[in-house]
Design an enzyme around this catalytic site. Sequence first.
Site, PDB file in Angstrom:
ATOM      1  N   SER A  41     -12.593  20.819 -35.254  1.00 19.46           N
ATOM      2  CA  SER A  41     -11.855  21.042 -36.555  1.00 19.46           C
ATOM      3  C   SER A  41     -10.531  20.663 -36.489  1.00 19.46           C
ATOM      4  CB  SER A  41     -11.754  22.536 -36.799  1.00 19.46           C
ATOM      5  OG  SER A  41     -11.377  23.457 -35.769  1.00 19.46           O
ATOM      6  N   GLU A  42      -9.661  20.640 -35.562  1.00 23.25           N
ATOM      7  CA  GLU A  42      -8.325  20.182 -35.442  1.00 23.25           C
ATOM      8  C   GLU A  42      -8.331  19.375 -34.207  1.00 23.25           C
ATOM      9  OE1 GLU A  42      -7.878  23.037 -38.848  1.00 23.25           O
ATOM     10  OE2 GLU A  42      -8.135  23.507 -36.369  1.00 23.25           O
ATOM     11  N   THR A  43      -7.332  18.484 -34.017  1.00 20.54           N
ATOM     12  CA  THR A  43      -6.721  17.961 -32.960  1.00 20.54           C
ATOM     13  C   THR A  43      -5.136  17.809 -32.922  1.00 20.54           C
ATOM     14  OG1 THR A  43      -8.751  16.536 -32.468  1.00 20.54           O
ATOM     15  CG2 THR A  43      -6.801  15.822 -31.552  1.00 20.54           C
ATOM     16  N   HIS A  72      -5.041  28.091 -34.931  1.00 17.51           N
ATOM     17  CA  HIS A  72      -5.390  28.069 -33.667  1.00 17.51           C
ATOM     18  C   HIS A  72      -4.822  26.601 -33.244  1.00 17.51           C
ATOM     19  CE1 HIS A  72      -8.741  24.948 -34.488  1.00 17.51           C
ATOM     20  NE2 HIS A  72      -8.845  25.012 -32.838  1.00 17.51           N
TER      21      HIS A  72
END
Length: 284
Positions: A41-43, A72
């Site tokens: 979902s995110e990096t 997060h």
Amino acid sequence: MRYVDVFSGTPFKGNALAVVHGADGLSDEQMADIARWTNLSETTFLMTPTDPAADYAVRIWTTGGELPFAGHPTLGSAHAWLEAGGVPAREAAVVQQCAAGLVTVRRGDRLAFAAPPLMRSGPVEQSEAQALVAALGLDPEDVVEMAWVDNGPGWAGILLRSPDAVLAADPDAGRCRGVKVGLVAVYPQGARADGVAAEVRAFYSDGREFAEDPVTGSLNAGLAQWLVPAGHLPPQYVAAQGSVIHREGRVHVDVVDGEMWVGGDTRTIFTGHLPEPKRPETDQ
């Protein structure tokens, strides 16, 4: 590079984050390629800050583009930076620079970020509210209230009558293009032996794909900024998220002297190294 599990005390039951250290030399295109490859979902990409008040800078990428802020990734990035030997200027806190500005991350039993101000709040327009209820497969009778709780990603929040209604939501992915919405309901006091006070689910679409997010710091921050002042939730509580998709997310909300902190357990699962990025060819 670190793979970090955020918002759960049990490994592999939180929300995964890939953190790339020393990313100052990476281009936007390279960051986008890496984010698409990790397919999380995110990096995030840790960099040297340009603001002297910050300990480090971070850029937050999804598979579809860059975000100004996300919860997060903030906790996971702070954890990775500290674990890699980062020394903050302040003893009890780390200051992160991101596109949304400076975010303070408190150190203690668990990391917690100071909830950023909402960029958009207030009621959701009736036509959009009706479309969201239909797209998410909700019974209109279960909807108590709806409001914008956007601190960067674009969240709308829907308060439902019961946790069972949250867990039973059955979104129609074909009708959810562009949706970024969170569902929340409050448990009766003492209903859960583990002390969880609220059940949360988050759904998002970047226009290409639709998914349920395992555990979402930014959404929980926005929901708390809406529901605590309204009296629906107490100043200190724990929210559960990810139950339907086999996660055990736990988000700890704590209001201290009027400031709202959103925290969770955070741990590194894997470490590794990226290959040296390919440099543009030049004429000899």
